[in-house]
Design an enzyme around this catalytic site. Sequence first.
Site, PDB file in Angstrom:
ATOM      1  N   ASP A 120       0.839  -1.200   0.000  1.00 14.47           N
ATOM      2  CA  ASP A 120       0.000   0.000   0.000  1.00 14.47           C
ATOM      3  C   ASP A 120       0.873   1.249   0.000  1.00 14.47           C
ATOM      4  O   ASP A 120       0.679   2.161   0.792  1.00 14.47           O
ATOM      5  CB  ASP A 120      -0.951  -0.009   1.205  1.00 14.47           C
ATOM      6  CG  ASP A 120      -1.947   1.148   1.163  1.00 14.47           C
ATOM      7  OD1 ASP A 120      -2.268   1.608   0.057  1.00 14.47           O
ATOM      8  OD2 ASP A 120      -2.377   1.604   2.241  1.00 14.47           O
ATOM      9  N   HIS A 163      -2.219   0.153  12.003  1.00 14.02           N
ATOM     10  CA  HIS A 163      -2.146  -1.245  11.607  1.00 14.02           C
ATOM     11  C   HIS A 163      -0.705  -1.651  11.323  1.00 14.02           C
ATOM     12  O   HIS A 163       0.190  -0.809  11.215  1.00 14.02           O
ATOM     13  CB  HIS A 163      -2.996  -1.490  10.351  1.00 14.02           C
ATOM     14  CG  HIS A 163      -2.767  -0.469   9.279  1.00 14.02           C
ATOM     15  ND1 HIS A 163      -3.620   0.584   9.053  1.00 14.02           N
ATOM     16  CD2 HIS A 163      -1.764  -0.307   8.382  1.00 14.02           C
ATOM     17  CE1 HIS A 163      -3.166   1.335   8.067  1.00 14.02           C
ATOM     18  NE2 HIS A 163      -2.029   0.814   7.647  1.00 14.02           N
ATOM     19  N   GLN A 231      -3.421  -5.499   5.846  1.00  9.52           N
ATOM     20  CA  GLN A 231      -3.112  -4.531   6.907  1.00  9.52           C
ATOM     21  C   GLN A 231      -4.030  -4.820   8.094  1.00  9.52           C
ATOM     22  O   GLN A 231      -5.222  -4.535   8.057  1.00  9.52           O
ATOM     23  CB  GLN A 231      -3.315  -3.095   6.396  1.00  9.52           C
ATOM     24  CG  GLN A 231      -2.284  -2.675   5.356  1.00  9.52           C
ATOM     25  CD  GLN A 231      -2.654  -1.386   4.636  1.00  9.52           C
ATOM     26  OE1 GLN A 231      -3.751  -1.267   4.085  1.00  9.52           O
ATOM     27  NE2 GLN A 231      -1.756  -0.421   4.642  1.00  9.52           N
ATOM     28  N   ARG A 261       4.670  12.007  11.764  1.00 11.23           N
ATOM     29  CA  ARG A 261       3.359  12.126  11.132  1.00 11.23           C
ATOM     30  C   ARG A 261       2.525  10.903  11.513  1.00 11.23           C
ATOM     31  O   ARG A 261       2.821   9.780  11.108  1.00 11.23           O
ATOM     32  CB  ARG A 261       3.506  12.195   9.609  1.00 11.23           C
ATOM     33  CG  ARG A 261       2.190  12.222   8.839  1.00 11.23           C
ATOM     34  CD  ARG A 261       2.482  12.131   7.344  1.00 11.23           C
ATOM     35  NE  ARG A 261       1.277  12.154   6.527  1.00 11.23           N
ATOM     36  CZ  ARG A 261       0.565  11.087   6.183  1.00 11.23           C
ATOM     37  NH1 ARG A 261       0.911   9.885   6.611  1.00 11.23           N
ATOM     38  NH2 ARG A 261      -0.503  11.205   5.412  1.00 11.23           N
ATOM     39  N   ASP A 263      -0.121   8.622  10.965  1.00  9.38           N
ATOM     40  CA  ASP A 263      -0.947   8.254   9.821  1.00  9.38           C
ATOM     41  C   ASP A 263      -2.287   7.688  10.284  1.00  9.38           C
ATOM     42  O   ASP A 263      -2.357   6.885  11.223  1.00  9.38           O
ATOM     43  CB  ASP A 263      -0.204   7.211   8.978  1.00  9.38           C
ATOM     44  CG  ASP A 263      -1.028   6.729   7.806  1.00  9.38           C
ATOM     45  OD1 ASP A 263      -1.248   7.534   6.885  1.00  9.38           O
ATOM     46  OD2 ASP A 263      -1.461   5.562   7.823  1.00  9.38           O
ATOM     47  N   GLU A 305      -2.442  13.234  10.672  1.00 11.60           N
ATOM     48  CA  GLU A 305      -3.081  13.071   9.376  1.00 11.60           C
ATOM     49  C   GLU A 305      -4.560  12.808   9.616  1.00 11.60           C
ATOM     50  O   GLU A 305      -4.969  11.692   9.942  1.00 11.60           O
ATOM     51  CB  GLU A 305      -2.460  11.908   8.597  1.00 11.60           C
ATOM     52  CG  GLU A 305      -2.899  11.882   7.137  1.00 11.60           C
ATOM     53  CD  GLU A 305      -3.446  10.533   6.678  1.00 11.60           C
ATOM     54  OE1 GLU A 305      -3.767  10.417   5.488  1.00 11.60           O
ATOM     55  OE2 GLU A 305      -3.576   9.614   7.500  1.00 11.60           O
ATOM     56  N   HIS A 372       0.844  12.959  -1.865  1.00 10.52           N
ATOM     57  CA  HIS A 372       0.926  11.600  -2.402  1.00 10.52           C
ATOM     58  C   HIS A 372      -0.445  10.973  -2.614  1.00 10.52           C
ATOM     59  O   HIS A 372      -0.584   9.992  -3.343  1.00 10.52           O
ATOM     60  CB  HIS A 372       1.709  10.719  -1.433  1.00 10.52           C
ATOM     61  CG  HIS A 372       0.930  10.395  -0.193  1.00 10.52           C
ATOM     62  ND1 HIS A 372       0.670  11.341   0.781  1.00 10.52           N
ATOM     63  CD2 HIS A 372       0.334   9.252   0.232  1.00 10.52           C
ATOM     64  CE1 HIS A 372      -0.045  10.783   1.744  1.00 10.52           C
ATOM     65  NE2 HIS A 372      -0.265   9.529   1.445  1.00 10.52           N
ATOM     66  N   ASP A 373      -1.478  11.535  -1.979  1.00  8.24           N
ATOM     67  CA  ASP A 373      -2.791  10.900  -1.947  1.00  8.24           C
ATOM     68  C   ASP A 373      -3.727  11.494  -2.992  1.00  8.24           C
ATOM     69  O   ASP A 373      -3.396  12.450  -3.697  1.00  8.24           O
ATOM     70  CB  ASP A 373      -3.396  11.031  -0.551  1.00  8.24           C
ATOM     71  CG  ASP A 373      -4.026   9.734  -0.065  1.00  8.24           C
ATOM     72  OD1 ASP A 373      -4.368   8.888  -0.908  1.00  8.24           O
ATOM     73  OD2 ASP A 373      -4.177   9.573   1.151  1.00  8.24           O
ATOM     74  N   ARG A 497      -3.340   6.321  -7.808  1.00  9.38           N
ATOM     75  CA  ARG A 497      -2.537   7.314  -7.096  1.00  9.38           C
ATOM     76  C   ARG A 497      -1.091   7.325  -7.588  1.00  9.38           C
ATOM     77  O   ARG A 497      -0.381   8.319  -7.410  1.00  9.38           O
ATOM     78  CB  ARG A 497      -2.589   7.060  -5.586  1.00  9.38           C
ATOM     79  CG  ARG A 497      -3.955   7.344  -4.970  1.00  9.38           C
ATOM     80  CD  ARG A 497      -4.001   7.001  -3.508  1.00  9.38           C
ATOM     81  NE  ARG A 497      -3.791   5.571  -3.275  1.00  9.38           N
ATOM     82  CZ  ARG A 497      -3.798   5.006  -2.075  1.00  9.38           C
ATOM     83  NH1 ARG A 497      -3.993   5.751  -1.002  1.00  9.38           N
ATOM     84  NH2 ARG A 497      -3.603   3.704  -1.948  1.00  9.38           N
TER      85      ARG A 497
END
Length: 617
Positions: A120, A163, A231, A261, A263, A305, A372-373, A497
């Site tokens: 991912d 995760h 995950q 960060r 996530d 995030e 990036h998303d 992406r």
Amino acid sequence: MLEQKKWDDVFTARLSECYDEMKWLYGELYHNNLQAFNYFCNMLYAYYSARKQELKEIDRKRKREREWFADKEMLGMVMYAENFAATLRGVREHLDYIKECGVNYLQLMPLFESPKGHSDGGYAVSNFRKIRPALGNMADLSELAEACHKREISVCLDFVMNHTSDEHEWAKRAKEGEKDYQDRYFFFDNWEIPNAFEQTLPEVFPQTAPGNFTWCQELQKVVMTTFHPYQWDLNYRNPTVFNDMTANMLYLCNQGVDVIRLDAVPYIWKTLGTDCRNLKEVHTLVRLMRLATQVVCPGTLILGEVVMEPTKVVPYFGTVAKPECHMLYNVTTMATTWHTVATRDVRLLKHQLDQVFELPKQYVFLNYLRCHDDIGWGLDYEYLQQFGMNEIPHKKYLNDFLTGAWEGSFSRGELYNDDPKSDDARLCGTTASLCGIESAERQGDAKSLKAALKLDIMLHAFLFTLSGMPVLYSGDEIGQLNDYSYHDDPLKADDSRYLHRGALSWSSVERRMQKGSREEKLFSFITRLARIRQNHRVFDHRADVWTVETNNDHVLGIGRYFQGKKLIALFNFSENEQTAWIRQVEDYFDLLTKESRPAKEVMLGGHEFIWLVTGFS
């Protein structure tokens, strides 16, 4: 009462400041489990003791300069190390270029070991203390951080806390039948409870990874997998999980990482009968992690995030008395900006900024155009309805326009997670391709290219006008275009992406020195805007900021005031000439031309912007 341990005076003093609150919060979450809490405190001391002296000196300096990360001098850049320079050593070798960009905050996307094909994008971590071999090793990360610090560049790193990969050691031992490790995840003997969860749980990736649970063949049990089947969600109801994940975070801090960060932080606490998002226990966990860094490494920041609407984002700042995250992403402004590009209508953006500008000045947002998303259309549709923009058809228009499916559109993007059930989709693409640079260059249309470059530059000027930290996505400084090669890679082809995750073209970077090239025009203008922002005190984060009424739905106006200096910034989101119907009484100068220019009935060319200031600061 804090029990006296064999700890040094500095650590004891720091822990004493927050011990009562920490013990209370920990006890509330973990049912007054003193054994686990005492382990937690001793673990904090172990990481404090292991921290290098040069990092402790940074801690002391930043304790004196508490708001260093909010300064107008800050400019961020986010990148995949492998796409930027292949390895961590490669990134270190290109730090001079990063400084040339004006960047002093470097965010590295996930670096840690993750299974090929089930990573991912690096967010399925199989070892939080091992760098992917292709990128280097932990020593390379420490050396990069040290080199960055010598150049006054801060390093931000992703910490995936919701995760692990199903190939993490904990997951492997769980699959081998060790109950202690199964208890670190959410396992169920049958589908009864998972099906009950699904009644209230939304799907994150309804097309590519539907559902929130996966059958574990090895154990003949069901495991919770909110994001992807590989995950496995961590069970933060187990104090061992929290203790060990906090230890992993502090380990990274001790490698020289300045910003952690967090996530997907809204997802980390799960309760049956809820949507398992933003639960109050999440805030308790984030506050505890903030306190942990305050004790061990007070120079380290926590970036949350939280990709949600503002009412759910802002609480992650905590309160003035009990802060949580130091910084958060301004995701709503990003999405609303691209809505405005597609509609040429600034009313929603003005409405959204009015809400942001009313927040306390100590709330620091990371502002960005692309990352990036994907771009998700979590807009204020209740507000848009008054203009005849209803959610489903409006999302379709935005996606059609920004993918180039709308007749006359200059944008080139691709849909992400197109869901025919909900008639919904998100969007991918680089800033340059969405602004029309790609289509203009492919058509060899010089006039369209000029207009696309103006739009790209105007959006960056808007980014630099906002309070908070502006962050560039690596490649945007030279107008990097979409990378369609991912379609030919079977490990990437189902994730659009990767369209905007292409490798940086260093030949394109070199063209920044070629006068008149697309790269030179963008690079020189964006770095110039950054220098202006750094050198003029009206961009100070303590400034008063407001939206200016332009009496033109195509033109956004922003005002800033600090220490006797006033800025009026105007942005024309239309490709046609527009007038900002304003009547400011002071004498103004254009920050770009350094010429006198009245702030009255200001005419702007298509996709033009202007920064007007009352005298030079």
